[in-house]
Write a protein that holds these residues in place. Structure first.
Motif, mmCIF file in Angstrom:
data_model
loop_
_atom_site.group_PDB
_atom_site.id
_atom_site.type_symbol
_atom_site.label_atom_id
_atom_site.label_comp_id
_atom_site.label_asym_id
_atom_site.label_seq_id
_atom_site.Cartn_x
_atom_site.Cartn_y
_atom_site.Cartn_z
ATOM 1 N N ILE A 148 31.070 -2.107 -36.662
ATOM 2 C CA ILE A 148 30.726 -2.566 -35.323
ATOM 3 C C ILE A 148 31.828 -2.156 -34.347
ATOM 4 N N LEU A 149 31.470 -1.451 -33.295
ATOM 5 C CA LEU A 149 32.409 -1.032 -32.255
ATOM 6 C C LEU A 149 31.999 -1.635 -30.915
ATOM 7 N N ARG A 150 32.976 -1.747 -30.027
ATOM 8 C CA ARG A 150 32.650 -2.239 -28.686
ATOM 9 C C ARG A 150 31.723 -1.246 -27.989
ATOM 10 N N HIS A 168 16.411 -2.802 -34.391
ATOM 11 C CA HIS A 168 17.009 -4.129 -34.535
ATOM 12 C C HIS A 168 17.326 -4.697 -33.150
ATOM 13 N N PRO A 169 16.939 -5.933 -32.882
ATOM 14 C CA PRO A 169 17.137 -6.500 -31.539
ATOM 15 C C PRO A 169 18.595 -6.597 -31.113
ATOM 16 N N GLY A 170 19.530 -6.650 -32.079
ATOM 17 C CA GLY A 170 20.936 -6.805 -31.716
ATOM 18 C C GLY A 170 21.683 -5.495 -31.534
ATOM 19 N N VAL A 171 21.008 -4.366 -31.729
ATOM 20 C CA VAL A 171 21.679 -3.062 -31.683
ATOM 21 C C VAL A 171 21.416 -2.371 -30.350
ATOM 22 N N ALA A 172 22.491 -2.056 -29.643
ATOM 23 C CA ALA A 172 22.378 -1.317 -28.384
ATOM 24 C C ALA A 172 22.553 0.173 -28.606
ATOM 25 N N GLU A 173 23.489 0.526 -29.491
ATOM 26 C CA GLU A 173 23.747 1.924 -29.804
ATOM 27 C C GLU A 173 23.923 2.064 -31.314
ATOM 28 N N ALA A 174 23.480 3.205 -31.853
ATOM 29 C CA ALA A 174 23.621 3.440 -33.286
ATOM 30 C C ALA A 174 23.863 4.922 -33.534
ATOM 31 N N GLU A 218 28.135 11.763 -50.933
ATOM 32 C CA GLU A 218 28.129 11.239 -49.579
ATOM 33 C C GLU A 218 27.157 10.071 -49.515
ATOM 34 N N THR A 219 27.411 9.135 -48.611
ATOM 35 C CA THR A 219 26.452 8.087 -48.309
ATOM 36 C C THR A 219 26.433 7.872 -46.805
ATOM 37 N N PRO A 220 25.342 7.359 -46.260
ATOM 38 C CA PRO A 220 25.288 7.111 -44.824
ATOM 39 C C PRO A 220 26.226 5.970 -44.415
ATOM 40 N N CYS A 221 26.926 6.186 -43.332
ATOM 41 C CA CYS A 221 27.782 5.158 -42.724
ATOM 42 C C CYS A 221 27.288 4.954 -41.297
ATOM 43 N N ALA A 222 26.960 3.732 -40.946
ATOM 44 C CA ALA A 222 26.383 3.434 -39.639
ATOM 45 C C ALA A 222 27.408 2.791 -38.713
ATOM 46 N N PHE A 223 27.474 3.301 -37.497
ATOM 47 C CA PHE A 223 28.316 2.730 -36.452
ATOM 48 C C PHE A 223 27.405 2.121 -35.399
ATOM 49 N N LEU A 224 27.662 0.869 -35.072
ATOM 50 C CA LEU A 224 26.793 0.134 -34.158
ATOM 51 C C LEU A 224 27.573 -0.430 -32.978
ATOM 52 N N ALA A 225 26.899 -0.505 -31.846
ATOM 53 C CA ALA A 225 27.415 -1.233 -30.686
ATOM 54 C C ALA A 225 26.412 -2.332 -30.377
ATOM 55 N N LEU A 226 26.922 -3.559 -30.137
ATOM 56 C CA LEU A 226 26.054 -4.726 -29.942
ATOM 57 C C LEU A 226 25.352 -4.707 -28.587
ATOM 58 N N ARG A 227 24.115 -5.202 -28.612
ATOM 59 C CA ARG A 227 23.395 -5.420 -27.366
ATOM 60 C C ARG A 227 23.945 -6.684 -26.700
ATOM 61 N N GLU A 228 24.040 -6.661 -25.405
ATOM 62 C CA GLU A 228 24.604 -7.800 -24.661
ATOM 63 C C GLU A 228 23.810 -9.066 -24.949
#
Length: 583
Positions: free
Chosen positions: A523-525, A464-470, A482-492
């Motif tokens: 979404i995390l910093r 995804h173009p907006g994802v810097a870290e996952a 259980e289900t998948p939980c995704a943590f993302l950091a935004l791309r600048e």
């Protein structure tokens, strides 16, 4: 002592195919299969399998050829567990929950010579074949002929390919003599640990391993004469944990269910006197959430063998109050299904209810087909202390362990080290010798009995173009376990609106099977990392549990704080989801 000769009278290679021949002789008129209005006896099932094996040979299917099948728990799926090896071939049962890309990858990797497809899965198979043809044009990849499995309970008129399953059965030779097995080390089936599009792991079972694993589980679970077995576990999961062959060995009755729904489960139990069933814990929720109009009275306890993320003690208590008796197991595809079983000790009956449930949730002791099971420190290869606290990796060895990974010598060598199969699962050994899993070293998520690779989901998220870290971790779920939980950091330069939950779910659905799509996006910093830049998944797991209402939520701002290793370990240990297994 003198050397005595080995001859056909005193040595026959082990194979579970012989269970069917014996069933046809010893239990000829006993019901073998029930499916809606369809009934077969063991004599009929043996004849049908011989006919099908004959037709497979006429289609030039022979020794070590792979025959794939995409079907639910129906008679044809059961019959192929005998007919395909009778023809000398190798059975590949494909997970019906995969997407077309994954199915195409498996067909290509296995070099399947035939593909049998249930009439309800024609669209999925068709899409997979189209993708396989696209690959074939570029890489010379063969496309297997497709054979339709129409509905025995009433033909659908569906069409795909030029052949149909029942026509092959009726056109085959009822006197066909099965191929002679010369070496019990020959492959009998091929099962994929996951339908990944990048690196599928094809696990090869031997005739010997399948035979010994089947007999072992029959003894552990105490399947006595004439069991009535309800198919709530998919037959594509490790060949139904070998009970495809095992029910024949005991001359039992297979009750086939196309879909695992509450009404069908209760109706089958009431009408057919079901005695045994296997399932992932998600089926417990299906049973417990059944409406009054779906439930039927259960006159005698139904034995359940369960594996996957272990059910909480409260859930165990609820399901047993409904008339079910649960046995907990642990295993993985590479071990031909269950490798550990929590064998119940009579003295535990006197313990308080909560304590009994806690003991039942442990993974237990090794099955008889294994020569040894241990928990070791992999740096020293020494066994850990039996104190219920010292962790190590669970290792196995024995005849029921896989032959290896198809076309992946490096992965096979990595799995087999120092004379052991390394499971990748971390556990402890209690004073009584029972093993309990504490965590997984491979970050596998179990959702509804399906193994999900967090790495595969992360690979998609990074597209995804907006994802810097996952990073993806398991989040406890009341229904799926259980289900998948995704943590993302935004791309600048990108906004949060670009990665809103609905948009990310839609993005993932285009690239992943439905059950692999994360149900929660956070979404995390920035994602928490070690000093070397490695993402600290234990922090994310703790937060996911908090979001799910398990334990204390961890505040986002806490990721900015530095904690000592000791405190981190203490926090992680306190919040671990205990005793999860990978069946």
């Amino acid at each position: 002592m003198e050397q005595l000769p080995k001859c056909p009278a005193n040595y026959v290679p082990l194979t579970p195919v012989t269970f069917l021949q014996r069933a046809a002789s010893a239990y000829a008129d006993r019901t073998s299969i029930i499916y809606e209005r369809v009934r077969f006896t063991w004599r009929q099932t043996y004849e049908r399998c011989r006919r099908l094996a004959s037709s497979l040979r006429s289609l030039h299917i022979g020794k070590n050829d792979v025959v794939s099948v995409l079907a639910p728990n129906i008679p044809a799926m059961y019959e192929m567990h005998f007919a395909v090896p009778m023809a000398g071939a190798v059975l590949n049962t494909i997970n019906t929950r995969l997407d077309a890309n994954s199915v195409a990858t498996i067909l290509r990797h296995s070099e399947a010579k035939l593909l049998f497809v249930d009439h309800q899965l024609v669209q999925l198979a068709g899409d997979a074949i189209l993708k396989l043809r696209e690959i074939g044009e570029a890489a010379g990849c063969p496309v297997p002929p497709v054979i339709l499995i129409d509905d025995l309970d009433g033909p659908t008129g569906c069409a795909i390919g030029a052949l149909e399953y029942e026509a092959l059965v009726q056109g085959g030779d009822p006197e066909f003599v099965p191929a002679v097995l010369e070496d019990e080390w020959d492959p009998i089936s091929l099962n994929y640990t996951s339908g990944t599009t990048s690196a599928p792991k094809g696990v090869v079972y031997t005739h010997r391993g399948a035979y010994l694993s089947t007999v072992s589980l029959l003894l552990h679970w105490e399947l006595r004469g004439s069991p009535v077995y309800l198919w709530t576990l998919p037959m594509f999961h490790c060949n139904g944990w070998t009970f495809t062959w095992g029910v024949a060995a005991r001359g039992g009755t297979n009750v086939c269910l196309r879909t695992t729904a509450a009404a069908g489960i209760f109706r089958s139990i009431a009408e057919h006197g079901v005695t045994h069933m296997c399932c992932a814990p998600i089926v417990f929720n299906i049973i417990l959430n059944a409406g009054p109009e779906q439930r039927r009275r259960i006159d005698r306890p139904v034995e359940i063998l369960t594996g996957g993320a272990p059910p909480p003690a409260a859930l165990l208590l609820q399901i047993e109050k409904r008339g079910f008796h649960v046995t907990h197991a642990y295993g993985l595809t590479e071990a031909t299904g269950p490798a550990l079983v929590c064998e119940w000790l009579q003295q535990w009956d006197e313990l308080p209810t909560a304590e009994r449930a806690r003991l039942k949730a442990r993974q237990g002791v090794g099955v008889l087909s294994l020569a040894d099971v241990d928990v070791k420190n992999l740096d020293t290869m020494l066994s850990v202390a039996r104190d219920g606290r010292t962790v190590g990796e669970i290792v196995l060895r024995g005849s029921s362990i896989m032959k290896g990974y198809l076309k992946d010598q490096a992965a096979t060598q990595e799995a087999f080290k120092d004379g052991w199969f390394r499971t990748g699962d971390v556990g402890v050994v209690h004073k009584d010798g029972y093993i309990e899993i504490k965590d997984r070293s491979k970050d596998v998520i179990i959702s509804g009995g399906e193994n999900i690779s967090s790495v595969e989901i992360e690979t998609v998220l990074y597209c995804h173009p907006g994802v810097a870290e996952a990073a993806v971790v398991a989040m406890p779920h009341h229904h799926w376990g259980e289900t998948p939980c995704a943590f993302l950091a935004l791309r600048e330069g990108h906004s949060k609106e670009e990665v809103e939950e609905d948009k990310m779910i839609s993005f993932c659905r285009k690239k992943l099977p439905g059950y692999m799509v994360p149900k929660k996006f956070v979404i995390l910093r920035e994602l928490p990392k070690t000093s070397t830049g490695k993402i600290q998944k234990f922090e994310l797991r703790a937060m996911a549990k908090g979001l799910a209402g398990v334990g204390e939520p961890k505040r986002l701002s806490s990721f900015k704080k530095q904690a000592s290793l000791k405190k981190i370990q203490q926090y992680d240990h306190h919040h671990q989801v205990l005793a999860r297994s990978r069946l």
